[in-house]
Motif scaffolding. Structure first.
Motif, mmCIF file in Angstrom:
data_model
loop_
_atom_site.group_PDB
_atom_site.id
_atom_site.type_symbol
_atom_site.label_atom_id
_atom_site.label_comp_id
_atom_site.label_asym_id
_atom_site.label_seq_id
_atom_site.Cartn_x
_atom_site.Cartn_y
_atom_site.Cartn_z
ATOM 1 N N ALA A 183 25.213 31.162 30.608
ATOM 2 C CA ALA A 183 24.173 30.607 31.476
ATOM 3 C C ALA A 183 24.747 29.752 32.597
ATOM 4 O O ALA A 183 23.993 29.233 33.424
ATOM 5 C CB ALA A 183 23.187 29.773 30.666
ATOM 6 N N GLN A 184 26.064 29.587 32.638
ATOM 7 C CA GLN A 184 26.687 28.689 33.607
ATOM 8 C C GLN A 184 27.805 29.380 34.396
ATOM 9 O O GLN A 184 28.880 28.840 34.595
ATOM 10 C CB GLN A 184 27.241 27.449 32.895
ATOM 11 N N ASN A 185 27.537 30.608 34.836
ATOM 12 C CA ASN A 185 28.483 31.351 35.684
ATOM 13 C C ASN A 185 29.739 31.805 34.958
ATOM 14 O O ASN A 185 30.749 32.102 35.597
ATOM 15 C CB ASN A 185 28.890 30.537 36.918
ATOM 16 N N GLN A 186 29.692 31.859 33.617
ATOM 17 C CA GLN A 186 30.872 32.311 32.877
ATOM 18 C C GLN A 186 31.248 33.739 33.244
ATOM 19 O O GLN A 186 32.415 34.121 33.184
ATOM 20 C CB GLN A 186 30.640 32.212 31.365
ATOM 21 N N SER A 187 30.273 34.541 33.623
ATOM 22 C CA SER A 187 30.570 35.929 33.980
ATOM 23 C C SER A 187 31.459 36.001 35.222
ATOM 24 O O SER A 187 32.274 36.917 35.361
ATOM 25 C CB SER A 187 29.287 36.729 34.203
ATOM 26 N N LEU A 188 31.331 35.025 36.116
ATOM 27 C CA LEU A 188 32.207 35.002 37.297
ATOM 28 C C LEU A 188 33.622 34.611 36.898
ATOM 29 O O LEU A 188 34.602 35.154 37.440
ATOM 30 C CB LEU A 188 31.668 34.024 38.334
ATOM 31 N N SER A 189 33.759 33.696 35.968
ATOM 32 C CA SER A 189 35.088 33.319 35.486
ATOM 33 C C SER A 189 35.762 34.489 34.798
ATOM 34 O O SER A 189 36.959 34.740 34.996
ATOM 35 C CB SER A 189 34.981 32.137 34.516
ATOM 36 N N ASP A 190 35.006 35.233 33.993
ATOM 37 C CA ASP A 190 35.566 36.412 33.329
ATOM 38 C C ASP A 190 36.035 37.441 34.353
ATOM 39 O O ASP A 190 37.092 38.054 34.200
ATOM 40 C CB ASP A 190 34.518 37.055 32.415
ATOM 41 N N PHE A 191 35.247 37.607 35.404
ATOM 42 C CA PHE A 191 35.608 38.557 36.459
ATOM 43 C C PHE A 191 36.905 38.138 37.134
ATOM 44 O O PHE A 191 37.807 38.946 37.352
ATOM 45 C CB PHE A 191 34.473 38.636 37.481
ATOM 46 N N ALA A 192 37.011 36.852 37.461
ATOM 47 C CA ALA A 192 38.204 36.353 38.145
ATOM 48 C C ALA A 192 39.449 36.428 37.269
ATOM 49 O O ALA A 192 40.574 36.472 37.783
ATOM 50 C CB ALA A 192 37.978 34.918 38.610
ATOM 51 N N LYS A 193 39.258 36.464 35.940
ATOM 52 C CA LYS A 193 40.382 36.516 34.997
ATOM 53 C C LYS A 193 40.664 37.927 34.487
ATOM 54 O O LYS A 193 41.382 38.108 33.510
ATOM 55 C CB LYS A 193 40.095 35.590 33.816
ATOM 56 N N ASP A 194 40.092 38.930 35.153
ATOM 57 C CA ASP A 194 40.300 40.342 34.769
ATOM 58 C C ASP A 194 39.783 40.654 33.371
ATOM 59 O O ASP A 194 40.264 41.585 32.711
ATOM 60 C CB ASP A 194 41.783 40.721 34.857
ATOM 61 N N LYS A 195 38.780 39.910 32.922
ATOM 62 C CA LYS A 195 38.172 40.212 31.626
ATOM 63 C C LYS A 195 36.959 41.122 31.770
ATOM 64 O O LYS A 195 36.533 41.766 30.818
ATOM 65 C CB LYS A 195 37.743 38.916 30.927
ATOM 66 N N THR A 196 36.389 41.139 32.979
ATOM 67 C CA THR A 196 35.208 41.940 33.279
ATOM 68 C C THR A 196 35.424 42.624 34.617
ATOM 69 O O THR A 196 35.894 42.000 35.563
ATOM 70 C CB THR A 196 33.947 41.055 33.343
ATOM 71 N N ALA A 197 35.053 43.911 34.681
ATOM 72 C CA ALA A 197 35.367 44.705 35.871
ATOM 73 C C ALA A 197 34.297 44.644 36.950
ATOM 74 O O ALA A 197 34.586 44.930 38.113
ATOM 75 C CB ALA A 197 35.598 46.156 35.472
ATOM 76 N N MET A 198 33.066 44.308 36.598
ATOM 77 C CA MET A 198 31.976 44.286 37.574
ATOM 78 C C MET A 198 31.041 43.114 37.277
ATOM 79 O O MET A 198 30.912 42.685 36.128
ATOM 80 C CB MET A 198 31.156 45.584 37.510
ATOM 81 N N VAL A 199 30.375 42.648 38.316
ATOM 82 C CA VAL A 199 29.347 41.624 38.148
ATOM 83 C C VAL A 199 28.323 41.790 39.261
ATOM 84 O O VAL A 199 28.670 42.142 40.397
ATOM 85 C CB VAL A 199 29.965 40.201 38.151
ATOM 86 N N LEU A 200 27.054 41.594 38.932
ATOM 87 C CA LEU A 200 25.974 41.618 39.912
ATOM 88 C C LEU A 200 25.704 40.178 40.323
ATOM 89 O O LEU A 200 25.321 39.351 39.490
ATOM 90 C CB LEU A 200 24.712 42.241 39.296
#
Length: 439
Positions: A262-279
């Motif tokens: 709920a606090q932008n963790q998905s952006l951190s994962d993206f920046a750390k190559d843990k997630t390939a895409m984000v909306l």
């Protein structure tokens, strides 16, 4: 950089505030504004940058510039998204608030219904250069269609699909998906060895609403009837929510842990190559703050069911952004209008929107070459061609809470390994609709 860092205030709180007799901002009790304090004004800014300190650093020199031009001292307070709506509602009922403030544009109609904000009629628009200076889609999220806007567009944004170029190359994928079927197919290739295809913020109520509103449009649903009544259990609404939650529950392209984000963790994962895409909306500043270079990521329009993005069932974003409002009982009405004029001037729009990575809602500023870089071109084209405003109804903020929570609950079920069926989705949405009807 997110415009939805935390869920909106509860529906009960909002209903109470809107039912109260509004007395607005400042400390005046007359309700019509005055010029009792012509040399100062208070400004509540929303957190647009990576942190509050960044906002103060960006806004400080501009407020100093305004003071030199006008002699008016601006007292700045940057408020986190987790607190902003609650603070606004408290000011609405107590009369102890700012002269000028930022609001999420999706709140415009809800706050307008309370009557605490200055209406932007033709006379007031004339004082800041006229209504026709602003992009039409941005004005569409400034209040109910049949009323004068409750606020003025300040920063415009739309959703885009951000993708990690290295992860795509390693998976043998040539480019970003254009349809949801392609996203799921690519996602299955990307979700392996501890990495996942798509990030989500499953516990962020506003983010949930943004995503399922767009999918609802693609399924022919609006979540409200033409006369503004909740319509959460239509076939299209149920299909939209199920499609979104199924990205975790059925397709397995979103990590189960994202149900708690709920606090932008998905952006951190993206920046750390843990997630390939984000909306996301205008994410470049956040990626840079987390050490990711512009060359490492690409940007594309959000997928649609088929074909190219457009209007109706090809809608691929809500009209996102920040509006600027004035409390009706400000003690510096003239200064407040001058401040809005300053912040929405062509020159300031270029400075501020460039700093925040957003698109200017002012037509002349939007044409500046600074906003031609690939990311902003996608966002600008989306706003112009394939974005739609969230329902501009008084109950919109309650909608964010009730239906956003329903989606959060369904993500929690998916994360726990429980099957998410059409019936279970409809049941959650029926509960949300019943909750709304009881307000």
């Amino acid at each position: 950089m997110s415009r939805f860092r935390a869920p909106a205030a509860g529906a009960a709180t909002l209903a109470l505030a809107l039912a109260a007799s509004p007395c607005g901002g400042g400390t005046s009790t007359g309700g019509a504004g005055s010029n009792d304090s012509p040399k100062t004004l208070t400004y509540w800014a929303s957190n647009q940058g990576p942190n509050l300190a960044a906002d103060k650093k960006i806004l400080g020199p501009e407020l100093d510039k305004f003071e030199k031009q006008t002699g008016i001292k601006v007292k700045l307070e940057v408020i986190p998204w987790s607190e902003l709506l609650t603070r606004i509602l408290t000011a609405t009922t107590s009369g102890q608030g700012p002269d000028v403030l930022n609001i999420g544009n999706t709140w415009s109609a809800s706050l307008q219904a309370g009557g605490a904000l200055l209406p932007w009629d033709e006379k007031n628009f004339a004082k800041i250069g006229g209504k026709d200076r602003f992009v039409e889609s941005a004005l569409g999220s400034a209040g109910a269609p049949d009323k004068d806007p409750a606020a003025v567009p300040l920063y415009s944004m739309a959703y885009a699909l951000y993708y990690n170029k290295k992860m795509f190359a390693e998976a043998g994928i040539d480019g970003p998906p254009a349809t949801w079927d392609e996203l799921v197919a690519d996602g299955k290739k990307l979700s392996k060895d501890g990495s996942w295809a798509l990030g989500a913020e499953g516990a962020n109520l506003a983010n949930n609403i943004h995503q399922i509103f767009v999918l609802g449009k693609q399924h022919g649903a609006d979540f409200f009837t033409a006369d503004g009544r909740p319509d959460f259990t239509s076939d299209g609404a149920v299909a939209a929510v199920k499609q979104y939650v199924d990205l975790m529950a059925k397709d397995k392209v979103i990590a189960p842990g994202n149900a708690e984000y709920a606090q932008n963790q998905s952006l951190s994962d993206f920046a750390k190559d843990k997630t390939a895409m984000v909306l996301w909306q205008a994410a470049a500043t956040t990626f840079k703050s987390q050490g990711m270079s512009d060359k490492e990521w690409g940007v594309a329009p959000v997928p649609v069911a088929s074909g190219a993005p457009g209007q109706g069932k090809a809608t691929n974003s809500m009209v996102a952004g920040i509006n600027m409002a004035v409390f009706k009982n400000t003690k510096n009405i003239d200064g407040s209008l001058k401040f809005v004029k300053f912040m929405t001037s062509d020159a300031e729009q270029k400075i501020l929107c460039a700093a925040y990575g957003s698109v200017p809602p002012v037509k002349a500023a939007q044409q500046d070459p600074a906003f031609d870089r690939p990311e902003l071109k996608v966002l600008r084209d989306t706003l112009a061609k394939s974005a739609a405003p969230l329902p501009q109804v008084p109950d919109e903020s309650q909608f964010e809470t009730a239906v956003g929570t329903a989606v959060k609950n369904l993500f929690a079920h998916a994360a726990a390994g429980r099957e998410v069926t059409t019936a279970s989705v409809k049941a959650e949405l029926a509960k949300a609709q019943q909750q709304m009807s009881q307000q």
